[in-house]
Enzyme design. Structure first.
Site, short mmCIF file in Angstrom:
data_model
loop_
_atom_site.label_atom_id
_atom_site.label_comp_id
_atom_site.label_asym_id
_atom_site.label_seq_id
_atom_site.Cartn_x
_atom_site.Cartn_y
_atom_site.Cartn_z
CG HIS A 194 31.44 14.42 -34.93
ND1 HIS A 194 32.33 13.47 -35.37
CD2 HIS A 194 31.46 15.42 -35.86
CE1 HIS A 194 32.88 13.88 -36.51
NE2 HIS A 194 32.37 15.05 -36.81
CE1 TYR A 205 38.05 5.66 -30.88
CE2 TYR A 205 36.04 6.55 -31.86
CZ TYR A 205 37.16 6.70 -31.06
OH TYR A 205 37.40 7.91 -30.44
N PRO A 221 44.83 6.47 -25.94
CG PRO A 221 45.80 6.79 -28.04
CD PRO A 221 46.07 6.19 -26.70
CE LYS A 223 36.07 9.40 -22.25
NZ LYS A 223 35.14 10.42 -22.71
CE1 TYR A 247 34.77 8.17 -28.38
CE2 TYR A 247 33.34 10.02 -28.89
CZ TYR A 247 34.47 9.27 -29.15
OH TYR A 247 35.30 9.63 -30.18
#
Length: 394
Positions: free
Chosen positions: A72, A201, A293, A297, A385
């Protein structure tokens, strides 16, 4: 029995450390209290940082991941009824993440361990760590009714938050930092196509939601629920309706629903202990730290701990650099606290807290709007990220 490194726990961190050490010619034995089937049955994360992807390749266990995993280049933030794309690859000089379930990582590592012939004991009970600051560190445990002793030079505690490793350190030695969040994540696994090509998200007045995936035909979705919620109270129909209500209308309209094949509620907490070592014992992964979560990580932090301990042990056995052993905790914690900050920030920014008033809600909304409207803000999100660089061991 005698070995160089005793590894407590056969989750992905213990197996990965064992695989790397075995390839480097460093003897190790893994001890796991659960059965192999139980370990493989855990449903966990599925977003791998580039650093972990490269570490799995170095360990020689990445063939199936590279074949079946989904690379991704970015992800979406949903708020105010709109989607905002975070271009991970473009903002970080080409870095990406890999969508590949922790269960699959574990399966690959278990198969590599079996193929290597290196010792691993599943179903071990009464595991005890001894002489952690003395001259004869060793582990005792019972396996198939027989009490065994394993002498070693180093012990890696890879046995999670509730494992024996951290509990073996004398009371008062460690300092704990913790925040427990007043909500959990209700997660559903389903054999349905993903609603979006990349993860979403979502921040909504009704609470947080995450649209994730394991493959082009298997999805993992989450919605924020109150801490006291029971999974039995959530039918599939109720879950899908709630998820749709928290997504932008166009996204919700594309959502393909279906029967759940797994459903669970995970509590959220931030937790760190310092230091991460005691004598010959080194804490790895969840034994030393937990992250909510939201920032993906948890597994990745465990991998960075493994990387640090592995690099140190390489230099110990190849160059005699025993001085580096004392640096393990400081090196790990430097990266851990930055990941804890990012996970806390993502959690604070995207979730609705019980005490959120009108002002706080506007601040959350404005925080999101500011970060996605700024190149510097998007870059900050992206570089965290995909994962901050691993610390060099010199």
């Amino acid at each position: 029995m005698k070995t160089q490194v005793a590894i407590i726990g056969a989750g992905p961190s213990g197996l990965l450390l064992g695989q790397l050490l075995h390839k480097a010619g460093i003897d190790n034995v893994i001890i796991e209290r659960q059965s192999a089937d139980y370990v493989l049955g855990r449903i966990r994360a599925g977003v791998l940082e580039q650093g972990m992807v490269e570490l799995l390749r170095e360990a020689g266990v990445a063939q199936r991941m590279d074949r079946e995993g989904l690379v991704h280049d970015g992800f979406e933030l949903a708020f105010d009824g709109r989607l905002e794309h975070i271009d991970l690859k473009g903002l970080t000089g080409g870095k990406t993440v890999m969508i590949y379930g922790q269960t699959e990582v574990t399966r690959d590592l278990m198969e590599a361990r079996q193929a290597s012939g290196a010792p691993i004991f599943y179903g071990a009970s009464d595991v005890q760590l001894h002489d952690l600051k003395g001259d004869t560190p060793h582990v005792t445990f019972t396996h198939n009714g027989e009490t065994l002793r394993l002498d070693c030079a180093h012990i890696a505690g890879c046995d999670g938050f509730h494992g024996v490793s951290r509990q073996s350190i004398p009371a008062g030695t460690l300092k704990a930092f913790e925040r427990v969040y007043p909500f959990g994540w209700l997660g559903v696994l389903a054999n349905t196509p993903p609603v979006n090509a990349e993860l979403i998200y979502a921040s909504h007045a009704r609470g947080f939601a995450l649209c994730s995936m394991r493959s082009p035909t298997r999805t993992r979705y989450y919605v924020q629920v109150a801490a006291e919620e029971k999974v039995e109270d959530w039918s599939d129909a109720r879950f899908w309706a709630e998820l749709k209500s928290r997504l932008p209308a166009e996204t919700a309209a594309r959502l393909v629903t279906g029967p759940s094949i797994e459903k669970s509620i995970a509590p959220l907490r931030s937790f760190v202990v310092e230091p991460m070592q005691y004598g010959h014992l080194f804490l790895v992964g969840d034994a030393a730290h937990i992250v909510p979560p939201t920032g993906a990580k948890g597994l990745n932090l465990a991998a960075s701990d493994v990387n640090t301990l592995y690099r140190i042990l390489l230099k110990v056995y190849r160059e005699g650099r025993v001085d580096l052993l004392e640096r393990y905790s400081a090196v790990c914690l430097k990266r851990i606290w930055k990941a804890e900050r990012f996970s806390w920030w993502m959690t604070s920014m995207l979730h609705r807290f019980p005490d959120t008033d009108a002002f706080s809600a506007r601040m959350q909304q404005t925080e999101l709007d500011y970060f996605v409207g700024s190149l510097a803000g998007r870059t900050t999100i992206a570089e965290n990220y995909v994962g901050l660089p691993y610390e060099a061991i010199d």
